[in-house]
Design an enzyme around this catalytic site. Structure first.
Site, PDB file in Angstrom:
ATOM      1  NE  ARG A 225      -9.143 -11.476   3.264  1.00 14.01           N
ATOM      2  CZ  ARG A 225     -10.265 -10.765   3.216  1.00 14.01           C
ATOM      3  NH1 ARG A 225     -11.322 -11.160   3.917  1.00 14.01           N
ATOM      4  NH2 ARG A 225     -10.353  -9.668   2.509  1.00 14.01           N
TER       5      ARG A 225
ATOM      6  CB  THR B 156     -11.445 -17.844  -2.621  1.00 10.49           C
ATOM      7  OG1 THR B 156     -10.177 -17.937  -1.926  1.00 10.49           O
ATOM      8  CG2 THR B 156     -11.336 -18.497  -3.989  1.00 10.49           C
TER       9      THR B 156
ATOM     10  CG  ASP C  88      -4.454  -5.277   2.479  1.00  8.79           C
ATOM     11  OD1 ASP C  88      -3.652  -5.333   3.449  1.00  8.79           O
ATOM     12  OD2 ASP C  88      -4.678  -6.254   1.746  1.00  8.79           O
TER      13      ASP C  88
ATOM     14  CG  ASP D  90      -1.358  -4.082   0.797  1.00 11.29           C
ATOM     15  OD1 ASP D  90      -0.442  -4.901   1.023  1.00 11.29           O
ATOM     16  OD2 ASP D  90      -2.209  -4.239  -0.104  1.00 11.29           O
TER      17      ASP D  90
HETATM   18  C1  PRP Z   1      -5.986  -9.746   6.484  1.00 10.90           C
HETATM   19  C2  PRP Z   1      -6.034  -9.391   7.966  1.00 10.90           C
HETATM   20  C3  PRP Z   1      -6.562 -10.633   8.585  1.00 10.90           C
HETATM   21  C4  PRP Z   1      -7.445 -11.210   7.521  1.00 10.90           C
HETATM   22  C5  PRP Z   1      -8.866 -11.048   7.930  1.00 10.90           C
HETATM   23  O1  PRP Z   1      -4.860 -10.486   6.204  1.00 10.90           O
HETATM   24  O2  PRP Z   1      -4.805  -8.999   8.464  1.00 10.90           O
HETATM   25  O3  PRP Z   1      -5.552 -11.566   8.940  1.00 10.90           O
HETATM   26  O4  PRP Z   1      -7.178 -10.467   6.329  1.00 10.90           O
HETATM   27  O5  PRP Z   1      -9.714 -11.568   6.980  1.00 10.90           O
HETATM   28  P1  PRP Z   1     -10.683 -12.779   7.278  1.00 10.90           P
HETATM   29  O6  PRP Z   1     -11.385 -12.486   8.559  1.00 10.90           O
HETATM   30  O7  PRP Z   1     -11.630 -12.704   6.098  1.00 10.90           O
HETATM   31  O8  PRP Z   1      -9.902 -14.035   7.273  1.00 10.90           O
HETATM   32  P2  PRP Z   1      -4.349 -10.772   4.706  1.00 10.90           P
HETATM   33  O9  PRP Z   1      -4.830 -12.105   4.228  1.00 10.90           O
HETATM   34  O10 PRP Z   1      -4.699  -9.600   3.840  1.00 10.90           O
HETATM   35  O11 PRP Z   1      -2.787 -10.913   4.889  1.00 10.90           O
HETATM   36  P3  PRP Z   1      -1.709  -9.825   5.345  1.00 10.90           P
HETATM   37  O12 PRP Z   1      -1.990  -9.483   6.782  1.00 10.90           O
HETATM   38  O13 PRP Z   1      -0.433 -10.569   5.163  1.00 10.90           O
HETATM   39  O14 PRP Z   1      -1.828  -8.633   4.442  1.00 10.90           O
HETATM   40  N1  URA Z   2      -8.282  -7.603   5.630  1.00  8.75           N
HETATM   41  C1  URA Z   2      -7.987  -6.288   5.564  1.00  8.75           C
HETATM   42  O1  URA Z   2      -6.819  -5.900   5.689  1.00  8.75           O
HETATM   43  N2  URA Z   2      -8.993  -5.424   5.358  1.00  8.75           N
HETATM   44  C2  URA Z   2     -10.275  -5.806   5.223  1.00  8.75           C
HETATM   45  O2  URA Z   2     -11.172  -4.953   5.050  1.00  8.75           O
HETATM   46  C3  URA Z   2     -10.563  -7.185   5.288  1.00  8.75           C
HETATM   47  C4  URA Z   2      -9.546  -8.057   5.498  1.00  8.75           C
END
Ligand code: PRP
Ligand code: URA
Length: 206
Positions: A102, A106, A198, A201
């Site tokens: 993400r 945005t 997150d 993280d």
């Molecule tokens: C997070 C999570 C999902 C996504 C969900 O990933 O692991 O994949 O956000 O959000 P959405 O429903 O609004 O699309 P992130 O983009 O933070 O990447 P990461 O897993 O690499 O930290």
């Molecule tokens: N992705 C995350 O890791 N946490 C949230 O709350 C939303 C998206």
């Protein structure tokens, strides 16, 4: 269809550990592992089985095997935290990967990696992503899976926001969701409330 497992005592216990800001990465991984075992077992109730006969040391016994292939697709990165336990639950499974991230301002996800095994219409695909927030990542993932030939796709997540469930239902009404908990809402930065922050993280200590 959405199945929420929030009344399962083991799941309630693990989810509270995941939510707790004082939980370190090691305990976070352990709780994620425990929750995934329960979530995958629930999602696997939809699998079709076929009969087969085996020879016990004493006599023949009627039994079953999973019919068709099972494919797990973790959404990188956070979905990787669920993969080991999913594979342990169904060791015959195949694994595909999709990398979606993400944009921080945005909250719109973009794809940076995809590698899928062969998918046929009978393959049961389980998408692993602990957080279903806006639903953008899940919709993109299912779009790609269907373009690759998948017909049976389910989503397994730890926490889902109502907004994400609605978005996925609108785009892909045929995709069932198994969620540990449906939380209240998204905040203005599209994080789930109360959520756990997150996931990626916290899982990877970044
Ligand atoms: C997070 C999570 C999902 C996504 C969900 O990933 O692991 O994949 O956000 O959000 P959405 O429903 O609004 O699309 P992130 O983009 O933070 O990447 P990461 O897993 O690499 O930290
Ligand atoms: N992705 C995350 O890791 N946490 C949230 O709350 C939303 C998206």
């Amino acid at each position: 269809m959405v199945t929420e497992l929030s009344d399962h005592p083991l799941l309630q216990h693990q989810l509270t550990i995941l939510r707790d800001v004082s939980t370190d990465a090691s305990a976070f991984r352990q709780a994620c592992s425990g929750m995934t075992q329960i979530l995958v077992a629930e999602a696997a109730k939809s699998l079709k089985v076929e009969t087969r006969t085996v020879q016990t040391p004493l006599e023949e016994a009627e039994g079953y095997r999973i019919a068709g292939s099972v494919v797990f697709v973790p959404i990188l990165r956070a979905g990787l935290g669920m993969l080991d336990d999913a594979m342990a639950t169904i060791p015959e499974s195949s694994v595909g990967y999709i990398g979606l991230e993400r944009d921080e301002s945005t909250a719109v996800a973009s794809c940076y990696y995809a590698k899928m095994p062969e998918l046929d219409p009978d393959s049961q695909v389980f998408v692993l992503d602990p957080m279903l927030a806006t639903g953008g990542s899940a919709v993109q993932c299912v779009d790609q899976l269907k373009q690759s030939g998948a017909k049976k796709v389910s989503m397994i997540c730890v926490i889902a926001a109502p907004e994400g469930i609605a978005c996925l239902r609108e785009a892909h009404p045929d995709v069932p969701v198994v969620a540990g908990k449906i939380d209240r809402e998204l905040n203005h930065q599209k994080y789930i409330l109360p959520g756990l922050g997150d996931f990626g993280d916290r899982l990877f200590n970044t």
